[in-house]
Design a protein around this motif. Structure first.
Motif, PDB file in Angstrom:
ATOM      1  N   TRP A  22       0.684  -0.733  -0.296  1.00  0.00           N
ATOM      2  CA  TRP A  22      -0.486   0.290  -0.360  1.00  0.00           C
ATOM      3  C   TRP A  22       0.910   1.308   0.013  1.00  0.00           C
ATOM      4  O   TRP A  22       0.492   2.308  -0.651  1.00  0.00           O
ATOM      5  CB  TRP A  22      -0.861  -0.078   0.927  1.00  0.00           C
ATOM      6  CG  TRP A  22      -1.823  -1.292   0.711  1.00  0.00           C
ATOM      7  CD1 TRP A  22      -1.933  -2.047   1.607  1.00  0.00           C
ATOM      8  CD2 TRP A  22      -3.321  -0.663   0.208  1.00  0.00           C
ATOM      9  NE1 TRP A  22      -3.032  -2.867   0.769  1.00  0.00           N
ATOM     10  CE2 TRP A  22      -4.158  -2.051   0.337  1.00  0.00           C
ATOM     11  CE3 TRP A  22      -3.431  -0.093  -0.308  1.00  0.00           C
ATOM     12  CZ2 TRP A  22      -5.063  -2.211  -0.282  1.00  0.00           C
ATOM     13  CZ3 TRP A  22      -4.912   0.366  -1.107  1.00  0.00           C
ATOM     14  CH2 TRP A  22      -5.910  -1.941  -0.697  1.00  0.00           C
ATOM     15  N   GLU A  23       1.986   1.220   0.767  1.00  0.00           N
ATOM     16  CA  GLU A  23       3.141   2.318   0.930  1.00  0.00           C
ATOM     17  C   GLU A  23       3.583   2.072  -1.108  1.00  0.00           C
ATOM     18  O   GLU A  23       3.332   3.607  -1.656  1.00  0.00           O
ATOM     19  CB  GLU A  23       4.138   1.918   1.732  1.00  0.00           C
ATOM     20  CG  GLU A  23       4.009   2.216   2.974  1.00  0.00           C
ATOM     21  CD  GLU A  23       4.887   1.399   4.088  1.00  0.00           C
ATOM     22  OE1 GLU A  23       4.675   2.452   5.406  1.00  0.00           O
ATOM     23  OE2 GLU A  23       5.167   1.378   4.259  1.00  0.00           O
ATOM     24  N   GLN A  24       4.022   1.195  -1.680  1.00  0.00           N
ATOM     25  CA  GLN A  24       4.037   1.098  -2.648  1.00  0.00           C
ATOM     26  C   GLN A  24       3.319   2.054  -4.228  1.00  0.00           C
ATOM     27  O   GLN A  24       3.128   2.276  -4.796  1.00  0.00           O
ATOM     28  CB  GLN A  24       4.865   0.148  -3.538  1.00  0.00           C
ATOM     29  CG  GLN A  24       5.995  -0.649  -2.889  1.00  0.00           C
ATOM     30  CD  GLN A  24       6.096  -2.123  -2.876  1.00  0.00           C
ATOM     31  OE1 GLN A  24       6.593  -2.255  -4.211  1.00  0.00           O
ATOM     32  NE2 GLN A  24       6.517  -3.149  -2.428  1.00  0.00           N
ATOM     33  N   PHE A 158      -8.381   9.539  17.032  1.00  0.00           N
ATOM     34  CA  PHE A 158      -8.155   8.608  15.676  1.00  0.00           C
ATOM     35  C   PHE A 158      -7.913   8.830  14.628  1.00  0.00           C
ATOM     36  O   PHE A 158      -6.378   8.736  13.778  1.00  0.00           O
ATOM     37  CB  PHE A 158      -9.168   7.535  15.935  1.00  0.00           C
ATOM     38  CG  PHE A 158      -9.424   6.070  14.618  1.00  0.00           C
ATOM     39  CD1 PHE A 158      -8.532   5.904  15.012  1.00  0.00           C
ATOM     40  CD2 PHE A 158      -9.295   6.918  13.654  1.00  0.00           C
ATOM     41  CE1 PHE A 158      -8.560   4.329  14.136  1.00  0.00           C
ATOM     42  CE2 PHE A 158     -10.354   6.407  12.674  1.00  0.00           C
ATOM     43  CZ  PHE A 158      -9.451   4.733  12.484  1.00  0.00           C
ATOM     44  N   TRP A 159      -8.436   9.630  14.054  1.00  0.00           N
ATOM     45  CA  TRP A 159      -8.293  10.830  13.133  1.00  0.00           C
ATOM     46  C   TRP A 159      -7.101  11.910  12.745  1.00  0.00           C
ATOM     47  O   TRP A 159      -6.847  12.686  13.194  1.00  0.00           O
ATOM     48  CB  TRP A 159      -9.471  10.938  12.208  1.00  0.00           C
ATOM     49  CG  TRP A 159     -10.446  10.689  11.627  1.00  0.00           C
ATOM     50  CD1 TRP A 159     -11.870  10.048  13.479  1.00  0.00           C
ATOM     51  CD2 TRP A 159     -10.492   9.682  11.213  1.00  0.00           C
ATOM     52  NE1 TRP A 159     -12.459   9.160  12.389  1.00  0.00           N
ATOM     53  CE2 TRP A 159     -12.056   8.760  11.121  1.00  0.00           C
ATOM     54  CE3 TRP A 159      -9.493   8.662  10.089  1.00  0.00           C
ATOM     55  CZ2 TRP A 159     -12.345   7.436  10.399  1.00  0.00           C
ATOM     56  CZ3 TRP A 159     -11.025   8.242   8.868  1.00  0.00           C
ATOM     57  CH2 TRP A 159     -11.629   7.321   9.518  1.00  0.00           C
ATOM     58  N   LYS A 160      -6.336  11.717  11.783  1.00  0.00           N
ATOM     59  CA  LYS A 160      -5.190  12.173  11.840  1.00  0.00           C
ATOM     60  C   LYS A 160      -5.498  12.768  10.161  1.00  0.00           C
ATOM     61  O   LYS A 160      -4.772  11.852   8.827  1.00  0.00           O
ATOM     62  CB  LYS A 160      -3.920  11.901  12.208  1.00  0.00           C
ATOM     63  CG  LYS A 160      -4.348  12.054  13.438  1.00  0.00           C
ATOM     64  CD  LYS A 160      -4.556  12.767  14.187  1.00  0.00           C
ATOM     65  CE  LYS A 160      -4.591  12.564  15.761  1.00  0.00           C
ATOM     66  NZ  LYS A 160      -4.941  13.412  16.560  1.00  0.00           N
ATOM     67  N   ALA A 161      -4.901  13.993   9.975  1.00  0.00           N
ATOM     68  CA  ALA A 161      -4.612  14.449   8.776  1.00  0.00           C
ATOM     69  C   ALA A 161      -3.798  14.669   8.020  1.00  0.00           C
ATOM     70  O   ALA A 161      -3.787  14.126   6.621  1.00  0.00           O
ATOM     71  CB  ALA A 161      -5.175  16.612   8.628  1.00  0.00           C
ATOM     72  N   GLU A 162      -2.422  14.270   8.824  1.00  0.00           N
ATOM     73  CA  GLU A 162      -1.139  14.224   8.056  1.00  0.00           C
ATOM     74  C   GLU A 162      -1.483  12.452   7.323  1.00  0.00           C
ATOM     75  O   GLU A 162      -1.127  11.887   6.450  1.00  0.00           O
ATOM     76  CB  GLU A 162       0.139  14.039   9.264  1.00  0.00           C
ATOM     77  CG  GLU A 162       0.851  13.457   8.383  1.00  0.00           C
ATOM     78  CD  GLU A 162       2.373  14.037   9.342  1.00  0.00           C
ATOM     79  OE1 GLU A 162       3.355  13.156   8.988  1.00  0.00           O
ATOM     80  OE2 GLU A 162       2.591  14.696  10.530  1.00  0.00           O
ATOM     81  N   TYR A 163      -2.391  11.577   8.275  1.00  0.00           N
ATOM     82  CA  TYR A 163      -2.615  10.510   7.878  1.00  0.00           C
ATOM     83  C   TYR A 163      -3.538  10.501   6.430  1.00  0.00           C
ATOM     84  O   TYR A 163      -3.308   9.236   6.139  1.00  0.00           O
ATOM     85  CB  TYR A 163      -2.777   9.032   8.774  1.00  0.00           C
ATOM     86  CG  TYR A 163      -1.695   9.344   9.562  1.00  0.00           C
ATOM     87  CD1 TYR A 163       0.000   9.372   9.906  1.00  0.00           C
ATOM     88  CD2 TYR A 163      -1.658   8.626  11.168  1.00  0.00           C
ATOM     89  CE1 TYR A 163       0.225   8.416  10.487  1.00  0.00           C
ATOM     90  CE2 TYR A 163      -1.318   9.118  12.342  1.00  0.00           C
ATOM     91  CZ  TYR A 163       0.528   8.451  11.480  1.00  0.00           C
ATOM     92  OH  TYR A 163       0.990   8.274  13.336  1.00  0.00           O
ATOM     93  N   GLN A 164      -3.953  11.039   5.859  1.00  0.00           N
ATOM     94  CA  GLN A 164      -5.059  11.074   5.408  1.00  0.00           C
ATOM     95  C   GLN A 164      -4.541  11.734   4.010  1.00  0.00           C
ATOM     96  O   GLN A 164      -5.271  12.012   3.304  1.00  0.00           O
ATOM     97  CB  GLN A 164      -6.517  11.608   6.504  1.00  0.00           C
ATOM     98  CG  GLN A 164      -7.276  10.869   6.949  1.00  0.00           C
ATOM     99  CD  GLN A 164      -8.655  12.120   7.950  1.00  0.00           C
ATOM    100  OE1 GLN A 164      -8.034  12.639   8.124  1.00  0.00           O
ATOM    101  NE2 GLN A 164      -8.867  11.480   6.874  1.00  0.00           N
ATOM    102  N   SER A 165      -3.359  12.302   4.288  1.00  0.00           N
ATOM    103  CA  SER A 165      -2.614  13.115   3.308  1.00  0.00           C
ATOM    104  C   SER A 165      -2.011  12.187   2.258  1.00  0.00           C
ATOM    105  O   SER A 165      -1.003  11.810   2.334  1.00  0.00           O
ATOM    106  CB  SER A 165      -2.448  14.686   3.599  1.00  0.00           C
ATOM    107  OG  SER A 165      -1.902  14.625   1.937  1.00  0.00           O
ATOM    108  N   HIS A 166      -2.343  11.391   0.969  1.00  0.00           N
ATOM    109  CA  HIS A 166      -1.182  10.886   0.544  1.00  0.00           C
ATOM    110  C   HIS A 166      -0.587  10.970  -1.183  1.00  0.00           C
ATOM    111  O   HIS A 166      -1.375  11.833  -1.831  1.00  0.00           O
ATOM    112  CB  HIS A 166      -2.501   9.753  -0.064  1.00  0.00           C
ATOM    113  CG  HIS A 166      -2.878   8.463   1.343  1.00  0.00           C
ATOM    114  ND1 HIS A 166      -2.724   8.190   2.246  1.00  0.00           N
ATOM    115  CD2 HIS A 166      -4.491   8.960   1.270  1.00  0.00           C
ATOM    116  CE1 HIS A 166      -3.552   7.703   3.128  1.00  0.00           C
ATOM    117  NE2 HIS A 166      -4.673   8.298   2.946  1.00  0.00           N
ATOM    118  N   PRO A 167       0.350  10.498  -1.625  1.00  0.00           N
ATOM    119  CA  PRO A 167       1.158  10.860  -2.520  1.00  0.00           C
ATOM    120  C   PRO A 167       0.108  10.733  -3.282  1.00  0.00           C
ATOM    121  O   PRO A 167       0.811  11.636  -4.401  1.00  0.00           O
ATOM    122  CB  PRO A 167       2.123  10.477  -2.009  1.00  0.00           C
ATOM    123  CG  PRO A 167       2.771  10.048  -0.343  1.00  0.00           C
ATOM    124  CD  PRO A 167       0.989   9.936  -0.205  1.00  0.00           C
TER     125      PRO A 167
END
Length: 284
Positions: A22-24, A158-167
């Motif tokens: 998923w990171e790839q 639980f929710w964090k904006a940084e984790y919700q911003s995907h490349p």
């Protein structure tokens, strides 16, 4: 009240390997967390929903199911005996008590209430408490797929904006796509589980609008025709075959997808389930 898609559990043998995929594909994945009974997960947070990549951790102490008692850990352990894949479909909740009442009114199978808490790690490394009430039920025609609602009691932790911003620019889990030999056999259960009174039935299958995302149940031939991916056939009843994502920039997503062997078909990208631990990825 119609519920929204909360999350999907993706059961895998190696948490490190699966999260790496998923990171790839251009997603940010949260750090490892461990449930009190020993399953471990890493999450892909989106706009109000998330993907839970889950494995059985070392020294896990999994309780066995019994009459009226559902075991989350044992269910995923047993699911993995037939291979990796999407093992559980989860809707959001504001009250476990109300969910039990709704299940009873609809004649759905019920299980004992289940709650747990754990520590979550923020992007800044801070530890914060999260807690959840889970309300399980079962589609009698699909015993190999788990269903529950999840009441997130501390969403602010639980929710964090940084984790919700995907490349890869993905923001939403827009569709969850099931396959069944006869989709119409399952629409009454799904309507009751989702809390929606209506469903669209067609020659392709069943479609139900939720308050967050669309649920589709397609016949194997319709699924293969639409996406060019072989339909899963190794389990009985409903099979959770694919996730449908929406990206702000499809070209950006495509750069990641192509590196994983994905292909563009019309106006969407498809990645085969063999590449993504048993589930196809569709992105438009």
């Amino acid at each position: 009240m119609t519920k929204g898609i909360d999350h999907i559990v993706l059961a895998v043998n190696s948490l490190q390997d699966a999260a790496g995929l998923w990171e790839q594909l251009g997603f940010k994945v949260t750090p490892i967390a461990r449930h009190p009974w020993g399953t471990e997960n890493r999450l892909v947070q989106l706009n109000g929903s998330f993907l839970e990549v889950l494995a059985i951790g070392e020294s896990a102490e999994l309780s066995e199911p019994s009459e009226g008692v559902f075991s989350f850990g044992a269910f995923n352990r047993d699911f993995l005996l037939k291979g990796e894949g999407a093992s559980m479909f989860v809707m959001d909740s504001t009250s476990a008590v109300d969910d039990h009442k709704a299940y009873a009114a609809a004649g759905l199978p019920e299980y004992a209430p289940f709650s747990f808490e754990r520590i979550a790690v923020s992007p800044e490394g801070e530890e914060r408490q999260v807690a959840f009430d889970l309300t399980f039920t079962t589609d009698p025609l699909s015993a190999e797929l788990g269903f529950f609602t999840c009441h997130n009691k501390f969403p602010e932790n639980f929710w964090k904006a940084e984790y919700q911003s995907h490349p890869n620019t993905v923001r939403d889990l827009s569709e969850v796509i099931f396959v069944a030999d006869d989709p119409a056999d399952h629409h009454e259960f799904l309507k009751a589980f989702i809390g929606e009174r209506t469903a669209r039935l067609s020659s392709l299958g069943v479609e139900i609008e939720t308050s967050r995302g669309v649920v589709k149940v397609l016949s194997p031939s319709a699924y293969e025709s639409l996406y060019g991916v072989k339909a899963p056939a190794n389990r009985a009843g409903l099979k959770l075959a694919a996730f449908g994502f929406s990206a702000a920039n499809l070209e950006s997503f495509g750069e990641y997808a192509e590196a994983l062997g994905g292909r563009k078909t019309g106006d969407f990208w498809v990645i085969e389930p063999e590449r993504m631990a048993g589930v196809a990825v569709i992105c438009s």
